[in-house]
Structure formats: C-alpha cells, structure tokens
Design an enzyme around this catalytic site. Structure first.
Site, mmCIF file in Angstrom:
data_model
loop_
_atom_site.group_PDB
_atom_site.id
_atom_site.type_symbol
_atom_site.label_atom_id
_atom_site.label_comp_id
_atom_site.label_asym_id
_atom_site.label_seq_id
_atom_site.Cartn_x
_atom_site.Cartn_y
_atom_site.Cartn_z
ATOM 1 N N ALA A 64 8.511 7.500 -10.442
ATOM 2 C CA ALA A 64 8.431 8.159 -12.235
ATOM 3 C C ALA A 64 8.975 10.022 -11.821
ATOM 4 O O ALA A 64 9.410 10.472 -12.625
ATOM 5 C CB ALA A 64 6.940 8.465 -12.116
ATOM 6 N N CYS A 71 9.261 -2.146 -4.290
ATOM 7 C CA CYS A 71 9.408 -3.246 -4.386
ATOM 8 C C CYS A 71 9.978 -4.886 -3.825
ATOM 9 O O CYS A 71 9.945 -5.664 -3.688
ATOM 10 C CB CYS A 71 9.335 -3.619 -6.063
ATOM 11 N N VAL A 126 1.401 18.355 -1.006
ATOM 12 C CA VAL A 126 0.242 19.080 -1.772
ATOM 13 C C VAL A 126 -0.841 18.981 -1.266
ATOM 14 O O VAL A 126 -1.156 17.710 -1.995
ATOM 15 C CB VAL A 126 0.655 19.213 -3.680
ATOM 16 N N ASP A 184 2.237 5.433 -11.489
ATOM 17 C CA ASP A 184 1.389 4.787 -10.781
ATOM 18 C C ASP A 184 -0.272 5.174 -10.299
ATOM 19 O O ASP A 184 -1.002 4.901 -10.322
ATOM 20 C CB ASP A 184 1.590 4.544 -9.492
ATOM 21 N N ASN A 200 8.901 4.305 -14.167
ATOM 22 C CA ASN A 200 10.332 4.598 -14.233
ATOM 23 C C ASN A 200 10.172 5.419 -15.741
ATOM 24 O O ASN A 200 11.092 5.424 -16.390
ATOM 25 C CB ASN A 200 11.322 3.675 -14.804
ATOM 26 N N TYR A 220 20.657 -21.930 -26.048
ATOM 27 C CA TYR A 220 20.202 -23.216 -25.223
ATOM 28 C C TYR A 220 21.858 -23.727 -24.510
ATOM 29 O O TYR A 220 22.691 -23.229 -25.565
ATOM 30 C CB TYR A 220 19.603 -24.158 -26.431
ATOM 31 N N TRP A 244 14.901 -27.461 -27.795
ATOM 32 C CA TRP A 244 13.316 -26.435 -27.656
ATOM 33 C C TRP A 244 13.270 -26.072 -26.359
ATOM 34 O O TRP A 244 12.611 -27.018 -24.846
ATOM 35 C CB TRP A 244 12.188 -27.319 -28.201
#
Length: 448
Positions: free
Chosen positions: A14, A45, A83, A286, A308, A429, A437
């Site tokens: 972030a 991740c 901090v 987060d 992000n 497809y 389908w």
C-alpha cells in the site's frame, strides 16, 4: 517556498503504491517512507513459494529497493525505522532507528498509515524461541528458510487451516517433510462453506498432510531449548518445527494511540477516498477498513491485491485528486499441491448473519473438454438472492485451471448481475481451456 513534506508509514504494497501516485502529481514534494523491517516493496505472498524452493532467490520477491526508489522517484526510504507515535496537533512523529537505537522527531504535511497487518499469536508460553515461526514480513520468511537449512527439521506442525496454513503446508509437502496441520475449527478454510471445505480437507489428506481438526493448540514441548512437540487438547504431536498460521489482524495500534477511530475488526476507519477523520491523514492496505459491495457494509480483508489498489487511491488523493475506492467483493484464491480453491462474495453463513434470503447450487464438471488429456475436475458452488436471482457469491474447489474462474463471478458481482445474465456471457471456449458451457455457467444455469 517550503516544499510539501509527505510521510508514509510502511514501505510495502500500500505504501509504495501510494508513493508512485503521489510523485506523479507532486513532482516537487519531499516524500519520506519509514519502514520498520529491512525490506521494502516485497511480495509477502511469495514467502511460501520461497520456503518451498520454487523461488530460488529472495531478491526475486523484492520489487524495488530503497536505493531504486531514490534513483527513480527521488523518494527517501528509511528501512529499520519504526514510527513510535504520531501527534496530529503538531503534525509530528517520533521515530526509532533500530540500527542505532536513536529516537528522533520528524514532521509532515500529509501522512499515510500503511502499517499492514500482524500475525495473531495464541496466549501460550515458550512460543518465543527456536523453531516457532509466525510469518508476516519478508524477514520472517528468510529466518524460517535459514532455520530449515541449518537444522534440517523433518516433522513440522502448521497451526491454522486458513490461507497461510494451507500454503505453508504445501511448501513443506514439496520439501518432503512430515506435515501435520492443526485447527481448532472442524473445517479448514473458514471462509468457505462446510460442504466445500470438506472437499478441500479430503484433497489435503490425499496430498500427504495429516489433519487434526477440532483441536486447539495448548502448548509446546522443548528439550534444551529445541522444539520437540506440539500439545493440543487431545494429543501430543512430534515436531521440530512449528509454523503459526492463525491469521492476522490490522496493525492499527499506532493509529489508535494517536487518536484515530477504528472500524471493522479494529481496522483504521476511512472514507471512500481512503481519508481518515483527521485532516491530511490517510490509511490504506491491510491496516485500513474497506467496503463490501455485496453485503453493503464495512469490511476488512488483508490481501496484497487490495493493498495495492487502496494504496493507489490514497496516493492519487494525496496528490490532489478525488478518486474513490468502491470496495471489494471478497475474492480470494489459494492452492495446496494439485488443489486450487477460490471464493468470492458471501458464504451461506454470512448471508444467514445478514438475514438475506438465498438459494444455492453445487455442480461437478471438468476443467477442460472431457476428451482432452487430463481434463481435471472442478466443483462450483453458486449462491443467488431470492427473489430476483442476483448472484451473491461462489466457491470453487478443483484441479489446475479452476481457481481463476472465480474472476468471472467477481466481475458479475461488481456489476450486480443475475444468474441469467451470467449464463448469457460470451466467455471463451476451446477444448484445452473449457467446455462449450463453462463450469461457472453450468452452475448458473441450474437456477433457471
């Protein structure tokens, strides 16, 4: 003329997404990032895949170093700087330099909290010591890898059956270790409904992981400081390595102590522009609250993709724009060996808690044309609103090629589509990829 001073607390997804947007719009501003860990802009991740050996160099998980931020964007990034406090009245922060022990004060004109999340730890003694790991930042993954290389553990216990636990158990399976997974719930993956979670548990067992569900970790046993076993309320499990994957919580303590109101699950409360209730102070990633577009209520989700996106929006608005973040629909994917899992929208339990009326269907199909080599299997559960047929959620459990199909449903949720409208979508497809389908549409057809 005094340059505008923009301070960002947190140097990962972030925070660094915000940096790029601020710099585009504020080319002359002074931008300073404080990051408590030794790394910036990395993929947390990717830690399970680094531990598994699928990523052979930790540098591949780092998108950009502090030196690169300075060279390419003229942004000062101070790693190993934490901090400690924020004073909104004086627009000042107190910072600890972990390398020197020095504590100093800095000032800001605009401030972004991008402090991320922190792992949930059980209230058990002797967890702080050799052989027990909770993964949050890249340094945690590097320490785990070093421990494995130095100690060569064979028996590992993963505590927690959510996304972190699932992926770490896979990493240890790939390393051909003896893996046990313990969870106090009677199912793995609590964001899934029980019927789909049972399919996941079956596949995990088939991959070689021993599951102990409905068991609570009570302690660890050590010998000369080394881990020897994990004790649950029902048994003692031999272990020379323990990984805690009990989930995470917003790292919002700093914001709370500064006086910012917290929201859902103690995440920092923000508006649709990622602005807090304090003028010139923002939050993203987060640590911050978001909005669930299907449930139509505040939500919190600790995912790199959301971090992000919210960081980008915060950065744009810190740069002077009025960009809205519309929220999320709760999409997540994961895998364990040959199994892929995905979910989006709301589960049955969430819908019951909201008092919404719904119906469900579950279908089993092939990932590809049945006559194509290795057609695979896919289980799709879809949930729609009653009356009206608006799609409310879906869950997928299947083999390779299954999980990313959830993106079609996520797009449908964002558009407020009904099952009938999903059936008529013009999806791609060809026999190597799907059926005439698509399984997503096969599920939607059952409502018509």
């Amino acid at each position: 003329m005094k340059r505008e001073r923009i301070v960002i607390i947190g140097g990962d997804a972030a925070g660094m997404s915000a940096v790029g947007q601020v710099r585009k719009r504020r080319p002359h501003a002074e931008i300073l990032v404080y990051e408590r860990s030794p790394h910036t802009s990395y993929s947390a991740c990717g830690i399970p895949y680094y531990v598994a050996g699928l990523v052979d160099d930790e540098q591949k998980l780092i998108v950009r170093t502090p030196e690169e931020f300075m060279q390419k964007q003229n942004v000062q990034v101070r790693i190993s700087h934490e901090v400690l406090s924020v004073d909104f009245h004086s627009r000042a922060i107190s910072v600890l330099n972990h390398q020197t022990g020095e504590i100093f004060t800095d000032t800001y004109d605009q401030l972004l909290f991008a402090t991320g999340a922190q792992p949930i730890l059980p209230p058990i003694p002797d967890l702080e010591g050799k052989g027990v790991f909770a993964l949050s930042i890249l340094e945690d993954g590097l320490n785990l890898q070093r421990y494995i290389e130095e100690k060569g553990p064979r028996n590992v216990v993963v505590v927690g059956g959510g996304y972190i636990g699932l992926e770490m158990a896979e990493a240890f399976c790939i390393r051909q270790m003896n893996v046990c997974l313990v969870d106090r719930s009677y199912q793995v993956m609590n964001t899934f409904d029980m019927d789909m979670a049972d399919l996941i548990a079956e596949a995990i067992r088939c991959a070689g992981t021993t599951l102990y569900l409905g068991e609570t970790m009570k302690g660890v046993e050590r010998e000369k400081g080394n881990i020897k076993a994990v004790m649950t309320d029902q048994r003692t499990i031999p272990a020379d390595l323990v990984v805690l994957g009990l989930g995470v919580r917003p790292n919002s303590k700093l914001a709370k102590e500064a006086g910012l109101p917290l929201g859902y699950k103690d995440s920092i409360r923000v508006d649709e522009f990622m602005q807090t209730e304090e003028e010139g102070v923002w939050a993203a990633g987060d640590c911050s609250q978001t909005w669930h577009r299907v449930a139509n209520r505040p939500f919190w989700v600790p995912l790199g993709s959301v971090a992000n996106k919210t960081g980008r929006v915060a950065g744009m608005n810190m740069g002077g724009e009025r960009e809205r973040f519309p929220g999320v629909v709760g999409t997540a994917v994961s895998k364990h060996c040959n199994l892929e899992v995905a979910r989006t929208g709301l589960s049955e339990k969430e819908l019951e808690d909201l008092g919404m009326h719904y119906e469900t269907v579950t279908i089993r199909s092939h990932v590809r044309a049945g006559y194509y080599p290795e057609p695979g299997t896919i289980n799709v559960k879809m949930i729609t609103e009653v009356p009206g047929g608006r799609i409310l959620g879906a869950q997928i459990v299947g083999t390779h090629g299954s999980a990313k199909r959830i993106d079609v449903v996520a797009a449908a949720l964002s558009a407020g589509m009904t099952a009938r409208e999903l059936v008529n979508l013009d999806l791609g497809y060809a026999p190597p990829f799907s059926l005439p389908w698509d399984p997503i549409q096969i599920a939607a057809r059952q409502f018509l």
